[in-house]
Enzyme design. Structure first.
Site, PDB file in Angstrom:
ATOM      1  N   ARG A 650       0.852  -1.192   0.000  1.00 25.21           N
ATOM      2  CA  ARG A 650       0.000   0.000   0.000  1.00 25.21           C
ATOM      3  C   ARG A 650       0.888   1.242   0.000  1.00 25.21           C
ATOM      4  O   ARG A 650       1.648   1.469   0.942  1.00 25.21           O
ATOM      5  CB  ARG A 650      -0.906  -0.004   1.231  1.00 25.21           C
ATOM      6  CG  ARG A 650      -1.797   1.221   1.387  1.00 25.21           C
ATOM      7  CD  ARG A 650      -2.580   1.097   2.689  1.00 25.21           C
ATOM      8  NE  ARG A 650      -3.484   2.213   2.922  1.00 25.21           N
ATOM      9  CZ  ARG A 650      -3.163   3.318   3.586  1.00 25.21           C
ATOM     10  NH1 ARG A 650      -1.929   3.470   4.061  1.00 25.21           N
ATOM     11  NH2 ARG A 650      -4.054   4.272   3.775  1.00 25.21           N
ATOM     12  N   LEU A 651       0.788   2.034  -1.056  1.00 26.48           N
ATOM     13  CA  LEU A 651       1.573   3.257  -1.166  1.00 26.48           C
ATOM     14  C   LEU A 651       0.804   4.374  -0.479  1.00 26.48           C
ATOM     15  O   LEU A 651      -0.115   4.971  -1.038  1.00 26.48           O
ATOM     16  CB  LEU A 651       1.831   3.595  -2.636  1.00 26.48           C
ATOM     17  CG  LEU A 651       2.604   2.534  -3.440  1.00 26.48           C
ATOM     18  CD1 LEU A 651       2.843   3.021  -4.860  1.00 26.48           C
ATOM     19  CD2 LEU A 651       3.928   2.192  -2.769  1.00 26.48           C
ATOM     20  N   ASP A 652       1.188   4.661   0.750  1.00 25.48           N
ATOM     21  CA  ASP A 652       0.476   5.631   1.571  1.00 25.48           C
ATOM     22  C   ASP A 652       0.751   7.048   1.094  1.00 25.48           C
ATOM     23  O   ASP A 652       1.896   7.418   0.812  1.00 25.48           O
ATOM     24  CB  ASP A 652       0.920   5.473   3.032  1.00 25.48           C
ATOM     25  CG  ASP A 652       0.280   6.494   3.939  1.00 25.48           C
ATOM     26  OD1 ASP A 652      -0.936   6.405   4.161  1.00 25.48           O
ATOM     27  OD2 ASP A 652       1.009   7.408   4.393  1.00 25.48           O
ATOM     28  N   ALA A 653      -0.313   7.857   0.991  1.00 22.44           N
ATOM     29  CA  ALA A 653      -0.199   9.295   0.659  1.00 22.44           C
ATOM     30  C   ALA A 653       0.697   9.532  -0.554  1.00 22.44           C
ATOM     31  O   ALA A 653       1.419  10.518  -0.634  1.00 22.44           O
ATOM     32  CB  ALA A 653       0.340  10.058   1.868  1.00 22.44           C
ATOM     33  N   ILE A 654       0.622   8.637  -1.513  1.00 24.25           N
ATOM     34  CA  ILE A 654       1.573   8.644  -2.624  1.00 24.25           C
ATOM     35  C   ILE A 654       1.386   9.842  -3.549  1.00 24.25           C
ATOM     36  O   ILE A 654       2.317  10.243  -4.253  1.00 24.25           O
ATOM     37  CB  ILE A 654       1.446   7.311  -3.415  1.00 24.25           C
ATOM     38  CG1 ILE A 654       2.679   7.067  -4.275  1.00 24.25           C
ATOM     39  CG2 ILE A 654       0.175   7.279  -4.235  1.00 24.25           C
ATOM     40  CD1 ILE A 654       3.917   6.758  -3.484  1.00 24.25           C
TER      41      ILE A 654
END
Length: 995
Positions: A650-654
């Site tokens: 999961r790429l957080d705040a990408i």
């Protein structure tokens, strides 16, 4: 599609639902951690000249789970062996080639011959025997598959299905035989099996009487198939024939050594064809004629070992019985061919029966010939050979390696030069050029591939394929959502998952588990460590053994307490140039913010005061991707995560990753290029991996993260939570319907991740432009009245606007907009989840939604953070008591959620990529139609989102009258298609033509 019947003494594993190859291979990638896999390929040199083998290699090059490929090469001189090394070097698995005619292996053969242990005949059996010896010598594999090199219809799913039963640690099978329909070019093939083996077995049963061995052989759909798999210990014990009786001999050995419940057969292909042998009517020393003799003798030998006495009269009677049975089968096959429109030559079939009948007689006479009674038909087991020559395996391994070194020295075996590796390098370089410019492309590409350990070898990745099906359900949880005094939280979580949710979930998203300094984990101090208060990497690996595991890549920013930032303050590496200084940007006026806190934070460094960029908080300092060293660090972290068993990333705040002066600093082109780059890295480290982007933004911006099938596999369906919540609380679904009709279907290989609530709460920004300002105000007011908090963000104009609702989903359902508590809270809650489970996409459910947890205002007061309201930590004893208490809603919610999920997981129409159409009734009924990918299941999801009863005439659904329709949720059948569907407040139906 095969039937599901289990006939005979062994288990049959059918092809029932065309399970996607990517799902099979994902399973196998997990199995290989405990059972590494090998493929052995017996090959004549002449087969290297044929198109079949080249096509097979093209397919094998894409197989991600094989740890070893072994090729046994027969009838090859030195030049041909050199060519074979070059020919097979195109495979990324770097196969080992046994030159059976080379001087080194000939010398070993001579040694074994002196001891009476060498195979007596050249041929496939001898080749396979030596390859098995090499597999034992190499010690790389625990599960081994074998198939021929002349398959003209080869697809890699054949191998996946073939090896799956013996590779799966939860299965007890030691041996698996492949089977398939021998139909190709509009003709029915497989004459030896159809016209010899099957009628001969039945003739033997008629003449010799009941026999468990014959019943066992008759259980196999295609006993002559050259495709089988077995576990490593089987190879040590098995004795196999060296002649054409290889396949039958292997089956005989398995029956001798193992119980029938350890043996299975699997349907590996819808169509199968390979090089055809001549019937050889005139010459019984070759072709199918010789094959029939060898097979018949192997049957006589086996039955004799079981005490069956044969005489010349017996043999003649067997021939006569065979002849009658075979001719009857010719009639059966003729009928089968006609109904399927296949060509069928009765004359040739009859001629084959006549030849086989004569060979049955001749084989019997040879078997009864006293001069041949001392023949040793079987090669010895490798256990016996090792007992006689203890270092034999070392000799074989050394011979193969020495052959390669001497004769393959001019072959380019550097995997870095493999075409697949070069193609991946080109793709990486393309994105590097877009991010960093042409001048440093080669340098940065080299460092990236080195950081990912991709410099020399890449894994096969199939683009545009789905890595999920309807059985995939994810749960989102913190590592310490369940706590106890005796176990670390991750162990308590594993116990809960295995005890209560093993048959409910497929994947678990454990929210940030690293040491952190704020934001409940999203301010990471050390990416490669697990917070000791939660547990260890071993605890996470334990979860990954039973569920696909998702981890956060919190890579937009890191903690101000991290080693990198502390080094930044001290002017040291690594970290000195890892962070963004605001003074480098002239114009910050357009920057989009998810928070109302200051964008720049002043810090004291050895070089004086500096202002660092903080998108989220002063403790979460943004990383500077304009420095490629930061990207290398992130790639090394990703590699570490893959090694620990992480499959979902999961790429957080990408969306905020890249910054440019004078822009909004969100969704910039370089951000998309970095995501493409990370996908290449992740998929080549783990072909089954899935990339998810977390972009809590308006819908159109969110959709951009699919890219051109080269960015996210999954994107969060951020507009769904506020729209669905508004529909349920307002009793009007018009905006939800409008939005759903505007959503493009996700192409195969990508999908929406559906959720209603998360650890953050319910995002409100994605509703911008979908709900009017007045409607959004009404929703916000209702949520506040139900005990929630509203987090705000600051716009570029300086205004504060709602960003997200911080509230537990169960509490959010307390009352309708403008209404009061009405006793329908649980009904509203279940209705919302029933809708979410049925929609196109892959469902993700927050643990507190699964449990019906209410607002944790006490915890919020303690932390001073609004998000704590939906981050309750359940003491395990308290949770167990709540789930067993009939007087509390938690038990009912948990049981019904599990029941709905388990129904959903069985419906092909709920595949995340299955067709979806919005249906139009009143604004109080949210309805849609789903159809399975193979179009054999239709499912109508009708949901009353109001507190009033709704009635729908069945004729409005246009159900097909010749099919049987029932509601999967209640079990109610709909026989009268002129009748009505009555939906009580917040009730739902899933009407399907397949129960």
């Amino acid at each position: 599609m095969g039937d599901f019947h289990q006939h005979g003494l062994i288990t049959t594993l059918h092809q029932l639902n065309n399970r996607p190859l990517e799902k099979l291979e994902a399973d196998l990638m997990q199995f290989r951690k405990r059972r590494p896999m090998a493929l052995v390929l017996p090959s004549l040199y002449s087969e290297l000249q044929m198109p079949a083998l080249s096509s097979i290699l093209d397919e094998l090059a894409e197989v991600p789970y094989l740890d070893q490929i072994v090729v046994g090469l027969d009838r090859a001189n030195e030049a041909e062996y050199r060519h074979a090394l070059d020919f097979f070097s195109r495979l990324p698995q770097q196969p080992e080639v046994l030159w059976n005619d080379g001087p080194r292996l000939r010398k070993i053969d001579a040694l074994l011959k002196e001891k009476g242990l060498a195979p007596k005949e050249m041929g496939k059996g001898r080749n396979v025997w030596y390859m098995f010896g090499y597999v034992l010598a190499a010690g790389k594999a625990e599960a081994v598959a074998l198939h021929d090199c002349d398959i003209t219809t080869y697809k890699r799913d054949m191998l996946a299905r073939l090896i799956y039963p013996v590779a799966n640690p939860s299965f007890s099978y030691k041996f698996c035989k492949g089977y398939y329909a021998r139909v190709a070019n509009n003709s029915m093939n497989g004459r030896v099996c159809r016209l010899l083996v099957t009628p001969l077995i039945r003739a033997l049963k008629k003449v010799c009487g009941a026999n468990e061995y014959l019943d066992y052989l008759d259980s196999f759909h295609y006993p002559l198939a050259g495709e089988f798999s077995m576990q490593r210990d089987v190879i040590e014990d098995i004795r196999i024939p060296s002649d054409w009786g290889l396949e039958m001999g292997v089956l005989s050995e398995m029956q001798r050594n193992y119980s029938t419940n350890q043996i299975c057969q699997v349907d590996v292909a819808d169509t199968y064809d390979h090089k055809h042998q001549d019937l050889s009517l005139e010459d019984r020393s070759r072709g199918l004629s010789k094959m029939s003799c060898d097979i018949t003798k192997s049957l006589y030998r086996k039955m004799a070992t079981q005490g069956q006495v044969f005489s010349h009269e017996h043999v003649r009677t067997i021939k006569a019985a065979y002849f009658r049975i075979a001719l009857d089968l010719v009639d059966s096959y003729h009928s089968d061919a006609m109904i399927n429109g296949l060509k069928f030559d009765r004359h040739t079939e009859g001629s084959a029966v006549e030849v086989f009948a004569e060979n049955i007689l001749n084989a019997g006479e040879e078997f009864l010939d006293p001069s041949k009674s001392m023949d040793v038909p079987f090669m010895p087991s490798w256990k016996r050979v090792i007992a006689a020559v203890p270092d034999i395996l070392h000799q074989i391994k050394e011979a193969v390696e020495d052959d390669r070194q001497e004769f393959g020295s001019e072959i380019v075996v550097n995997p870095a030069l493999h075409p697949k590796t070069q193609r991946v390098r080109q793709r990486v370089a393309l994105h590097v050029n877009e991010i960093y410019g042409a001048e440093r492309v080669e340098e940065i590409t080299d460092h990236l591939l080195e950081a990912a350990h991709m410099s020399e070898q890449v894994a096969p990745v199939a683009l545009g394929t789905s890595k999920w099906d309807q059985s995939d359900i994810m749960m989102i949880t913190y590592g310490d959502s369940i706590i106890s005094e005796t176990r670390k939280p991750l162990r308590e979580l594993k116990n809960f998952l295995v005890r209560d949710l093993r048959d409910t979930l497929s994947a678990v998203h454990v929210l940030p588990f690293n040491p952190y300094s704020s934001d409940d984990g999203f301010s990471v101090i050390d990416y490669k460590a697990v917070d000791s208060k939660l547990g260890t990497w071993e605890d996470l690996q334990s979860i990954a053994e039973d569920f696909d595991l998702m981890a956060d890549l919190v890579i937009n920013h890191c903690s101000s307490q991290s080693r990198w930032f502390q080094n930044f303050l001290k002017g040291r590496d690594p970290g000195r140039d890892y962070f963004i200084e605001g003074t480098d940007y002239e114009d910050l006026s357009m920057v989009v913010r998810p928070r109302s806190t200051p964008l720049l934070t002043e810090v004291k460094t050895v070089d004086g005061a500096k202002h660092v960029w903080c998108t989220f908080s002063e403790d979460q300092v943004d990383l500077n991707y304009k420095n490629p060293e930061v990207l290398y660090e992130i790639v090394r972290i990703i590699r570490h995560y893959v090694e620990q068993g992480i499959r979902y990333f999961r790429l957080d705040a990408i969306a905020f990753l890249w910054k440019e002066s004078g822009t909004n600093c969100v969704h910039l082109p370089q951000t998309h290029e970095l995501i493409k780059l990370l996908r290449i890295v992740i998929e080549n480290l783990e072909p089954t991996a899935v990339l998810i982007t977390e972009t809590n933004v308006p819908n159109r911006e969110n959709l951009s993260y699919f890219g051109n099938d080269n960015e996210a596999h999954l994107i969060y369906n951020f507009s769904l939570p506020p729209l669905l919540l508004n529909s349920i609380l307002s009793g009007n679904c018009k905006h939800l319907k409008t939005w759903m009709m505007s959503m493009p279907p996700a192409r195969r290989g990508r999908a929406y991740l559906n959720f209603i609530a998360s650890h953050d709460g319910i995002g409100l920004r994605p509703a911008e432009g979908l709900l009017s300002a007045e409607e959004l105000d009404d929703l916000v007011a209702n949520l506040r009245d139900s005990g929630g908090e509203i987090s705000m963000r600051r716009t570029p104009e300086g205004e504060l606007t709602p960003y997200e609702a911080n509230i537990s989903l169960y509490s959010a359902m307390a009352k309708t907009i403008g209404g009061e508590a009405d006793g329908l809270q649980t009904a509203r809650y279940i209705c919302a989840h029933t809708i979410m489970l049925a929609l196109e996409g892959l469902p993700a459910i927050y643990i507190h939604s699964l449990l019906g947890t209410e607002n944790n205002r006490e915890g919020m007061a303690q932390t001073g953070r609004a998000r704590t309201i939906n981050r309750y930590q359940w003491p395990v004893d308290e949770l167990n008591a709540a789930l067993e208490d009939d007087g509390r809603h938690h038990k009912a919610v948990f049981a019904e959620m599990k029941r709905l999920i388990e129904i959903r997981r069985k419906q092909a129409a709920f595949h995340p990529n299955a067709t979806q159409y919005t249906l139009h009734f009143s604004d109080q009924v949210f309805a849609f139609w789903r159809e399975s990918l193979n179009r054999d299941q239709s499912l109508f999801a009708l949901n009353n989102i109001s507190d009033q009863r709704q009635t729908i005439p069945l004729v409005e659904l246009n159900l097909i009258a010749t099919e049987t329709w029932c509601d999967l949720i209640s079990g109610q059948s709909y026989n009268d298609l002129e009748g009505e569907i009555v939906l009580e407040p917040y009730s739902c139906v899933w009407i399907s033509n397949k129960a």
